[in-house]
Design a protein around this motif. Structure first.
Motif, PDB file in Angstrom:
ATOM      1  N   SER A   1     -11.428 -11.861  -2.250  1.00 38.04           N
ATOM      2  CA  SER A   1     -12.235 -11.016  -1.321  1.00 38.04           C
ATOM      3  C   SER A   1     -13.538 -11.142  -1.577  1.00 38.04           C
ATOM      4  O   SER A   1     -14.073 -11.693  -2.533  1.00 38.04           O
TER       5      SER A   1
ATOM      6  N   MET B   1     -15.644  -8.692  -2.680  1.00 40.26           N
ATOM      7  CA  MET B   1     -15.942  -8.366  -4.178  1.00 40.26           C
ATOM      8  C   MET B   1     -15.840  -9.229  -5.387  1.00 40.26           C
ATOM      9  O   MET B   1     -16.416  -9.355  -6.087  1.00 40.26           O
TER      10      MET B   1
ATOM     11  N   TYR C   1     -23.788  -2.694   0.275  1.00 43.00           N
ATOM     12  CA  TYR C   1     -22.513  -2.447   0.399  1.00 43.00           C
ATOM     13  C   TYR C   1     -22.150  -1.368  -0.524  1.00 43.00           C
ATOM     14  O   TYR C   1     -22.168  -1.758  -1.856  1.00 43.00           O
TER      15      TYR C   1
ATOM     16  N   GLU D   1     -29.099  -8.298  -0.033  1.00 45.46           N
ATOM     17  CA  GLU D   1     -28.527  -8.098   1.290  1.00 45.46           C
ATOM     18  C   GLU D   1     -29.202  -7.990   2.139  1.00 45.46           C
ATOM     19  O   GLU D   1     -30.253  -7.451   2.154  1.00 45.46           O
TER      20      GLU D   1
ATOM     21  N   ASN E   1     -26.611  -3.284   4.539  1.00 50.29           N
ATOM     22  CA  ASN E   1     -25.439  -2.460   4.913  1.00 50.29           C
ATOM     23  C   ASN E   1     -25.694  -1.161   4.320  1.00 50.29           C
ATOM     24  O   ASN E   1     -25.621  -0.980   3.216  1.00 50.29           O
TER      25      ASN E   1
ATOM     26  N   THR F   1     -23.513 -11.710   4.633  1.00 53.01           N
ATOM     27  CA  THR F   1     -22.265 -11.186   5.419  1.00 53.01           C
ATOM     28  C   THR F   1     -22.781 -10.649   6.900  1.00 53.01           C
ATOM     29  O   THR F   1     -22.034 -11.077   7.820  1.00 53.01           O
TER      30      THR F   1
ATOM     31  N   MET G   1     -23.690 -15.760  -0.561  1.00 53.23           N
ATOM     32  CA  MET G   1     -22.390 -15.083  -0.576  1.00 53.23           C
ATOM     33  C   MET G   1     -21.878 -14.453   0.683  1.00 53.23           C
ATOM     34  O   MET G   1     -22.788 -14.142   1.509  1.00 53.23           O
TER      35      MET G   1
ATOM     36  N   LYS H   1     -15.331 -10.688   7.349  1.00 56.27           N
ATOM     37  CA  LYS H   1     -15.894 -10.038   8.355  1.00 56.27           C
ATOM     38  C   LYS H   1     -16.213 -11.342   9.527  1.00 56.27           C
ATOM     39  O   LYS H   1     -15.184 -11.709   9.890  1.00 56.27           O
TER      40      LYS H   1
ATOM     41  N   MET I   1     -11.239 -11.913   2.311  1.00 56.15           N
ATOM     42  CA  MET I   1     -11.658 -13.108   1.291  1.00 56.15           C
ATOM     43  C   MET I   1     -13.176 -12.996   1.316  1.00 56.15           C
ATOM     44  O   MET I   1     -13.963 -12.414   2.041  1.00 56.15           O
TER      45      MET I   1
ATOM     46  N   THR J   1     -17.561   3.784   3.902  1.00 46.75           N
ATOM     47  CA  THR J   1     -17.892   2.319   3.275  1.00 46.75           C
ATOM     48  C   THR J   1     -19.108   2.661   1.879  1.00 46.75           C
ATOM     49  O   THR J   1     -19.136   1.813   1.134  1.00 46.75           O
TER      50      THR J   1
ATOM     51  N   ARG K   1     -22.355   4.168  12.118  1.00 41.83           N
ATOM     52  CA  ARG K   1     -22.339   2.716  11.963  1.00 41.83           C
ATOM     53  C   ARG K   1     -21.519   1.994  13.178  1.00 41.83           C
ATOM     54  O   ARG K   1     -20.582   2.448  13.329  1.00 41.83           O
TER      55      ARG K   1
HETATM   56  O1  P1T Z   1     -14.301  -6.346   1.565  1.00 44.35           O
HETATM   57  P1  P1T Z   1     -14.525  -7.602   0.823  1.00 44.35           P
HETATM   58  O2  P1T Z   1     -14.357  -8.717   1.563  1.00 44.35           O
HETATM   59  O3  P1T Z   1     -14.187  -7.508  -0.534  1.00 44.35           O
HETATM   60  O4  P1T Z   1     -16.288  -7.488   0.816  1.00 44.35           O
HETATM   61  C1  P1T Z   1     -17.324  -6.758   0.232  1.00 44.35           C
HETATM   62  C2  P1T Z   1     -18.464  -6.753   1.002  1.00 44.35           C
HETATM   63  C3  P1T Z   1     -19.684  -7.478   0.544  1.00 44.35           C
HETATM   64  N1  P1T Z   1     -20.728  -7.478   1.047  1.00 44.35           N
HETATM   65  C4  P1T Z   1     -20.799  -6.824   2.275  1.00 44.35           C
HETATM   66  C5  P1T Z   1     -22.128  -6.821   2.981  1.00 44.35           C
HETATM   67  C6  P1T Z   1     -19.826  -6.007   2.826  1.00 44.35           C
HETATM   68  O5  P1T Z   1     -20.157  -5.311   4.137  1.00 44.35           O
HETATM   69  C7  P1T Z   1     -18.714  -5.868   2.268  1.00 44.35           C
HETATM   70  C8  P1T Z   1     -17.450  -5.122   2.907  1.00 44.35           C
HETATM   71  N2  P1T Z   1     -17.788  -4.063   3.550  1.00 44.35           N
HETATM   72  C9  P1T Z   1     -17.092  -3.353   4.136  1.00 44.35           C
HETATM   73  C10 P1T Z   1     -15.705  -3.220   4.138  1.00 44.35           C
HETATM   74  C11 P1T Z   1     -17.682  -2.358   5.426  1.00 44.35           C
HETATM   75  O6  P1T Z   1     -16.945  -2.025   6.340  1.00 44.35           O
HETATM   76  O7  P1T Z   1     -19.027  -2.369   5.310  1.00 44.35           O
END
Ligand code: P1T
Length: 384
Positions: free
Chosen positions: A78, A80, A103, A146, A150, A177, A195, A200, A210, A344, A364
């Protein structure tokens, strides 16, 4: 293939992928195997066990490295898990300077998991580099940004951060992202680690969770690959295949996301019921100059508030759209709407959110690839 010399669309289709050596299959097969035969102890074809290496994952990792102009890619189960691997480069007492708009899950990982292990996180508004400088000290080992952020779509000057990281001998990690490698390549601007929540735009079809990291430095790659293998948060080959498939249209999708994003943002800002619209493509956006400098276009993510700032109005809007689906996540072909304060970003304490400008009523949008006329008609009826 000479991947580094190729243009983006050609790379999106070909990078990292070669006809399968066993059969000539054009598409990388899904190597659904956990292990690989050895002819004698330690004698094998480069693959021993699928936590460490899997050919489908290798193809994807190489493709992502090429798309980010890096040297090495590493995929995780993921987004994360990929950020988690970066924090595991640190030790107790080390400090991180991070964007204050980010995020909610990243904020949670930093403050609720790793703060307990003695790592110190300082969240600053990176719109002003003086804030970053002021937060750096001799314990700072990582700058985490970031951009676009977000959910407020702030733009951080990556080259300016890279200069600070170099001066203070710390790593610069950029969560790319929201932009995707089509819109922005942080490594070209001096980032050490790029990263992605692959979930997305890279996957692009809302069917995979992922994460990925891309680096240039061999020693940093070796350490992160060690963490990837030791901790084991790797994606399976089916998911890697789906993302390899998604990448082939990344350039086309990002062009359309950006086109639709521009139409929707410019429509929203003129709507009598809409108050603020957060989208980096507006010349009035506080970081528009930086966005133009470091991004190829402005993408399909935006946030807005309604006039009157009434939660009931925001809830009504979010519950009334028909083409936009109210859901977490972003970056897929379909348009999504979200309510950061309750979805989120719920894991960020309310006072922190408000301090950083994230209103309870913020909405959003992840603008998808549908026809813009239908998206506008949907927004119009939901606002009505
Ligand atoms: O959900 P995941 O693949 O683990 O990614 C985490 C993550 C990391 N960085 C950013 C900028 C992100 O937006 C996210 C995940 N974000 C959402 C699920 C969301 O709806 O904003």
């Amino acid at each position: 293939m000479r991947e580094r010399a190729m243009k983006f669309g050609t790379k999106a289709i070909h990078a990292g992928v070669e006809a399968d050596p066993a059969t000539g299959a054009i598409m990388t097969p899904i190597y659904q195997t956990s292990t690989y035969a050895q002819t004698a102890p330690g004698v094998h074809k480069g693959y021993e066990y699928s936590r460490t290496h899997n050919p489908t994952r290798t193809a994807l990792q190489n493709a992502l490295a090429a798309l980010e102009n890096g040297k090495h890619g590493l995929c995780f189960s993921s987004g994360m898990a990929s950020i988690d691997a970066i924090v595991k480069l640190l030790k107790p007492g080390d400090e991180v300077v991070s964007t204050n708009d980010l995020y909610g899950g990243t904020y949670r990982l930093f403050t609720k998991v790793y703060a307990e292990f003695g790592i110190v996180f300082r969240f600053v508004d990176m719109g002003d580099m003086a804030n970053v400088s002021a937060a750096i000290n001799d314990k700072t080992k990582l700058i985490w940004a970031e951009t676009p952020t977000n959910p407020l779509l702030k733009i951080i000057d990556i080259a300016a951060l890279a200069a600070l990281a170099e001066k203070h001998k710390c790593l610069l990690g950029v969560d790319n992202t929201f932009a995707s490698p089509f819109l922005q390549n942080p490594m070209d601007l001096g980032a050490d680690i790029v990263m992605h929540s692959v979930t997305k735009y890279l996957g692009g079809h809302s069917d995979v969770v992922m994460g990925a990291l891309v680096v240039k430095d061999d020693a940093l790659h070796e350490r992160l690959a060690f963490i990837q293998n030791s901790c084991g948060a790797i994606p399976g080959p089916q998911d890697c295949f789906l993302v390899l498939r998604g990448l082939k249209t990344l350039h086309l999708r990002m062009q359309r996301h950006s086109e639709n994003g521009k139409v929707i943002a410019e429509w929203l800002v003129k709507h009598p019921k809409v108050d603020k619209v957060y989208w980096p493509g507006f010349p009035s956006h506080p970081n528009h100059v930086v966005a133009k400098k470091q991004m190829r276009d402005f993408g399909g993510m935006m946030s807005f508030t309604l006039k009157g700032d009434d939660m009931a109005d925001a809830t009504k809007f979010l519950s009334t759209t028909k083409v936009f689906t109210l859901a977490e996540s972003l970056g897929g072909v379909e348009s999504l709407s979200g309510h950061p304060a309750s979805m989120t970003h719920a894991s960020i304490p309310r006072e922190e959110r408000l301090k950083n400008g994230l209103a309870d009523t913020l909405i959003r949008l992840s603008v998808g690839l549908e026809d813009a006329e239908d998206l506008i008609e949907d927004l119009e009826q939901a606002l009505g």
